[in-house]
Write a protein that holds these residues in place. Structure first.
Motif: not given
Length: 328
Positions: A231-239, A190-199, A221-227
């Motif tokens: 923005s297209d990359e953010a859409v892929r992360e979210i998906e 029952k515990t939801p996950i709110m993902s920092y999907s596009a950070k 932190r450029a090897t794991y946080q987004m450039d």
């Protein structure tokens, strides 16, 4: 060519002359229901350490934090996001996975006094590692899969403590699916996950790193946080996060990424959170202190723009200020 009547038949200003009418037809309206207040909990008793770069914010010991939560709750801000400053840090953040860790203690104390407040726990290792990065370092970089193991343990421990939602902010690949499985396997389905999907790897986090004592000791932190250029990359992360089981997706920061918030909402029709981060908050206060801007007006304009872009939830250090204005 538009077929709508043009001037002088149509005068758009007719709908703007009266303030009551402007309120009635407003397309976007802020509410305390939209707001989540980030808070920082630290060891000790009766401790309030003001954060110099974030006026009105402080690191607080558990007892002080409970009183702050009571104040927020009765102002109408009924959700908080917790970050922890531990007594001791280690190489891989395992100090955050124990049932007696600082955020776990805070969750239990808050829930004892305010059982109906909604507590979200940030899931990351940067506050808990001695090097300040978001996971376990192997060969000079954060190891994705080893980090996920620690994050899952942290999430389960916090769910056990009574947190209402977990919010992984690490940006490791695949962590949402593994966290969902770990929570379900331990009975916390029952515990939801709110993902920092596009950070994004942003320059707006500076004041937060003072508040959370989480600045990396080397590299970035450029090897794991987004450039920030993507923005297209953010859409892929979210998906991907949605496919792995995220219940809410987040864009962070908010103000420079309104286009990403808009795309997240309109391309996926999912609940979207946006983090109005520390740098955005501090810039408004700094400019207002110099009388360069009307701070309250600019604050409301920024938060309204975030909601107008598509955010259902706004995580913001402005929450108490907004609540007071809305109440009055």
């Amino acid at each position: 060519m538009s077929t709508r009547p043009l001037f002088p038949t149509t005068r758009m200003r007719r709908l703007r002359y009266n303030s009551n009418l402007r309120d009635m037809i407003a397309e976007t309206t802020l509410s305390t229901n939209d707001l989540v207040m980030p808070l920082f909990v630290c060891p000790g008793e009766n401790v309030t350490n003001p954060i110099s770069s974030m006026p009105g914010n402080a690191q607080m010991s558990v007892d002080v934090l409970v009183e702050k939560c009571k104040e927020l709750y009765f102002m109408g801000v009924k959700s908080v996001l917790l970050f922890g400053i531990p007594e001791h840090k280690d190489l891989d953040g395992t100090c955050a996975t124990q049932d007696h860790s600082i955020v776990q203690r805070a969750v239990r104390a808050i829930k004892e006094v305010l059982p109906n407040i909604y507590i979200i726990a940030d899931i990351c290792n940067c506050e808990y590692t001695s090097h300040g990065h978001c996971g376990t370092i192997i060969d000079g970089d954060v190891d994705n899969d080893l980090t996920i193991e620690t994050l899952c343990k942290q999430a389960v421990s916090l769910a056990k403590a009574g947190v209402d939602m977990v919010a992984p902010s690490d940006m490791m690949d695949g962590r949402i699916g593994e966290m969902r499985k770990s929570l379900d396997r331990n009975g916390y389905y029952k515990t939801p996950i709110m993902s920092y999907s596009a950070k994004y790897a942003s320059g707006f986090y500076g004041p937060f790193r003072e508040a959370a004592e989480s600045a990396p000791k080397f590299g970035n932190r450029a090897t794991y946080q987004m450039d920030p250029r993507n923005s297209d990359e953010a859409v892929r992360e979210i998906e991907m996060d949605i496919a792995e089981g995220a219940d809410i997706v987040m864009v962070k920061p908010a103000l420079s990424y309104l286009d990403v918030i808009y795309r997240a909402k309109h391309e996926f029709n999912m609940p979207v959170a946006a983090y109005n981060v520390s740098g955005e908050f501090s810039m408004v206060h700094a400019a207002a202190e110099k009388d360069w801007i009307d701070g309250e007006r600019v604050m409301l304009e920024i938060l309204t723009s975030i909601k107008r872009a598509g955010a259902d939830i706004i995580i913001t250090y402005h929450a108490p200020e907004v609540a007071k204005l809305l109440k009055n």
